[in-house]
Design an enzyme around this catalytic site. Sequence first.
Site, PDB file in Angstrom:
ATOM      1  N   HIS A  26     -52.832  24.231 -19.489  1.00  0.00           N
ATOM      2  CA  HIS A  26     -51.603  23.679 -18.918  1.00  0.00           C
ATOM      3  C   HIS A  26     -51.468  24.079 -17.444  1.00  0.00           C
ATOM      4  O   HIS A  26     -51.029  23.281 -16.616  1.00  0.00           O
ATOM      5  CB  HIS A  26     -50.389  24.191 -19.697  1.00  0.00           C
ATOM      6  CG  HIS A  26     -50.315  23.661 -21.096  1.00  0.00           C
ATOM      7  ND1 HIS A  26     -49.169  23.089 -21.617  1.00  0.00           N
ATOM      8  CD2 HIS A  26     -51.234  23.594 -22.086  1.00  0.00           C
ATOM      9  CE1 HIS A  26     -49.390  22.723 -22.866  1.00  0.00           C
ATOM     10  NE2 HIS A  26     -50.639  23.027 -23.171  1.00  0.00           N
ATOM     11  N   ASP A 131     -43.161  21.650 -18.136  1.00  0.00           N
ATOM     12  CA  ASP A 131     -44.161  21.432 -19.175  1.00  0.00           C
ATOM     13  C   ASP A 131     -43.480  20.827 -20.403  1.00  0.00           C
ATOM     14  O   ASP A 131     -42.378  21.238 -20.787  1.00  0.00           O
ATOM     15  CB  ASP A 131     -44.798  22.787 -19.533  1.00  0.00           C
ATOM     16  CG  ASP A 131     -46.031  22.661 -20.409  1.00  0.00           C
ATOM     17  OD1 ASP A 131     -45.936  22.040 -21.486  1.00  0.00           O
ATOM     18  OD2 ASP A 131     -47.084  23.198 -20.026  1.00  0.00           O
TER      19      ASP A 131
END
Length: 499
Positions: A26, A131
């Site tokens: 990520h 995110d």
Amino acid sequence: MTSDSDQQNLRPPPHVLIFPMPVQGHLNPMLKLAHLLCLAEFHVTFIISDSNHRRLLQHTTASAAFSRYPGFQFRSLPDGLPDNHPRRGHGAMELMSSVANVTVPLFKKMMIQENFLASAARRSITCFVADGLLSFAPDFCEENGIPLICFRPATASYFWAIYRFPQLLQAQEIPFGGDMNISIFVKDFVGKSMDGLIESIPGMEGFLRRRDLPGFYRVDDINDPTLKGVVAAVRQINRAQAVILNSCEDLEGQIVAEMQNYVPRVFSIGPIHEQVKYRLTEKEAESSIITASLWAEDRSCIDWLDAQPPKSVIYVSFGSLTLLTREQVLEFLHGLLESSQRFLWVMRPDSVTGSNAEDPVPAELMERIKGKGLLVEWAPQEKVLNHPAVGGFMTHSGWNSTLESIAAGVPMICWPYLGDQQTNSRFVSEVWKIGLDIKDTCDRKIIEKAIRDEMEVRKDEFMERSTNLAKLVKRTISKGGSSYNNWDDLIQYIKSLVI
């Protein structure tokens, strides 16, 4: 007297706040997103865990690269775990929980105390790029009047398969199916129906099997906390003002179209690592592409590749989170050795579990590897995939690795581990047809056959398709391509949010 345009130029640019989950898969694309925003002359604040910040400083040039952009700043916060916590494999789930319980409260406190990061030279944050796994973000943004842009580091297809959870559950197309005696139902289900086709996910009918559903569905309990958390986070996406995808319409156009029925604005800007390369070239910028490696890269493997014939090496890497047993390591090694192909294997020092984890390769196998293969602890993956000696990639099917392999024109053998990887591997084998999917098995004979098929028997077929797909995704990030245009549209959208 100053004109309106002069006054506009004196005002600070948009200020974008970015908060990734603190795992490499990520962190990497969201750092590249930050780089793109810096190239657009925006101010960027990037939230990073103390642990990852230390490792970035130790193993990468990210800090030096971002120092070229005075509008960029890291803000580091604890992730709540001790330094010796593994933060990989199933430990990644503990990390997610700790971020929610420790990092998020500290983040909220910081934002309020620092007036949402406003200063004399920097406006308060214009928007929050969060995110997609940060389930606190919609409430936080609504409470504070901040536009929310959700960043999905995984595929649109994975998002869509999770978003359709209620429909899959109702149709009993996932292993537990709502049965009261769940453990018995799962055993029966796995034995009979894992290869049955899914019918409740529009856009994926005809090729997605139950076996290919996201890894988070592989639980015995419908109330599994990780599954519930992931589904809850995904189902909140319609509360965002926009979504950024590290994908492109040429790869997942039909799924993106489905998403647009639920999210007002979807910006497919990927492959993001190729977008950064193109924009740097376009601007004739001196800065190099920023990577987020959390391990020291062994660049001696490039010298080894230089000595190998073209397209003769299969590159093996199972990413930053995958854990293998010693037995699985031996199956892969025997399959590789019996295939008679040269290989480069990235074997992280913390990637093997169980007994003999510190010494997973017996001495007699190390002797057989000499001259035919090379084991390293970590490698500069993009450089490896683009090396002329590499003809195949045995991968865990993480989305960053998959995109890097697609862009490099390298066929794949997929052995997925968790999350979106189960779905990605099916797209590789059945939709894009640029590789093989050997999920749910770890047998040396199957591994050997897959390697021979990819590197010998069907080599020309896979190379032709992979080369054509690489050209396609390169065009999409070039001027006039869909991802290129979507990036420009995203920049204009963020500018429109400035008050």
